[in-house]
Design a protein around this motif. Structure first.
Motif, short mmCIF file in Angstrom:
data_model
loop_
_atom_site.label_atom_id
_atom_site.label_comp_id
_atom_site.label_asym_id
_atom_site.label_seq_id
_atom_site.Cartn_x
_atom_site.Cartn_y
_atom_site.Cartn_z
N GLU A 8 1.65 -94.51 15.43
CA GLU A 8 1.93 -93.62 16.57
C GLU A 8 2.22 -92.24 16.01
O GLU A 8 3.06 -92.10 15.11
CB GLU A 8 3.13 -94.18 17.36
N ASP A 9 1.51 -91.22 16.51
CA ASP A 9 1.71 -89.88 15.94
C ASP A 9 2.92 -89.16 16.51
O ASP A 9 3.47 -88.28 15.86
CB ASP A 9 0.44 -89.03 16.14
N GLU A 10 3.35 -89.54 17.71
CA GLU A 10 4.54 -88.87 18.28
C GLU A 10 5.79 -89.52 17.73
O GLU A 10 6.07 -90.69 17.99
CB GLU A 10 4.52 -88.97 19.80
N ASP A 53 -1.63 -96.76 18.55
CA ASP A 53 -1.75 -95.75 19.60
C ASP A 53 -3.22 -95.36 19.68
O ASP A 53 -3.94 -95.39 18.68
CB ASP A 53 -0.89 -94.53 19.23
N MET A 55 -4.57 -92.29 21.28
CA MET A 55 -4.77 -90.85 21.08
C MET A 55 -4.07 -90.38 19.82
O MET A 55 -2.84 -90.35 19.76
CB MET A 55 -4.24 -90.08 22.28
CA CA Z 1 -0.66 -90.21 20.48
#
Ligand code: CA
Length: 227
Positions: A8-10, A53, A55
């Motif tokens: 997950e990038d966030e 994730d 996106m």
């Molecule tokens: Ca994302």
């Protein structure tokens, strides 16, 4: 060890997931990008479930899923999708994911999904040997399926579905029953996941997936193994 990879990038969402999974007793490996996730999986080959994730800044979650599946059919994969990305769910499952969770999700929901896949990837629960139903041969010891002597690569969920069918030949099974048998009674996902997994399974086992003869549809009810 019950190891889970979280991609997950966030960072706020990632910490939320990681904290809750650790609280539930899981060992967690974190990744911020798809590339990092693939690299970490190389070093953590005992990872049993991956949360991906969709996106992401680099390669997206679907591509990560595809690349993982190219070399590993055993690991459980859950896609994290945003609300209103209905198509994404289907795309994700068709690229080889076992399940999806829609954001925002509760910690209880997330751990229930991970628990369900953990059980699936937990190795054979029985060792009765083989189930032979021409042209299929299911080996329940090493959890493999052959059709006309050729091995068909299955995910854990697909294996569980096939096993359920072969143990109940000719019996109409409702989608609710299938969800209970394959994902577990305490699972609270959507019935749609049954349909998408069966659609993918048909692509692998049917002679003609658009006109299935092994997994047949019982309209308005569910599915049946056989004719
Ligand atoms: Ca994302």
């Amino acid at each position: 060890m019950k190891k889970v990879l979280v991609l997950e990038d966030e960072s706020s969402i990632r910490s939320f997931i990681v904290i809750n999974l650790r609280r539930a007793g899981y060992e967690v490996v974190e990744a911020e990008t798809g590339e990092e996730a693939l690299e970490k999986l190389e070093h953590h080959r005992d990872t049993r479930v991956a949360l991906l994730d969709v996106m992401l800044p680099g390669i997206d979650g679907f591509e990560v899923c595809r690349r993982i599946r190219a070399g590993n059919s055993r690991i459980g994969i859950i896609m994290l999708t945003a609300r209103a990305q209905e198509m994404d769910k289907v795309t994700g499952l068709m690229t080889g994911a076992d399940d999806y969770v829609t954001k925002p999700f509760s910690p209880a929901e997330l751990t229930a999904r991970v628990d369900a896949l953990m059980r699936r990837s937990g190795g054979s629960e029985s060792s009765e040997g083989e189930i032979q139903q021409d042209p299929f041969l299911l080996n329940t010891r090493n959890r493999t399926l052959e059709k006309n002597g050729e091995r068909i690569k299955l995910t854990q969920v697909e294996y569980a579905i096939i096993k359920m069918f072969m143990e109940n030949p000719g019996k109409a099974l409702s989608r609710e029953e299938i969800l209970d048998m394959v994902w577990g009674r305490d699972y609270f996902g959507e019935l749609k996941i049954v349909d998408v997994n069966i659609r993918r399974l048909r692509l692998k086992i049917e002679d003609n997936p658009t006109n299935p003869t092994y997994i047949t549809t019982v309209w308005g009810y569910g599915y049946k193994w056989g004719f």
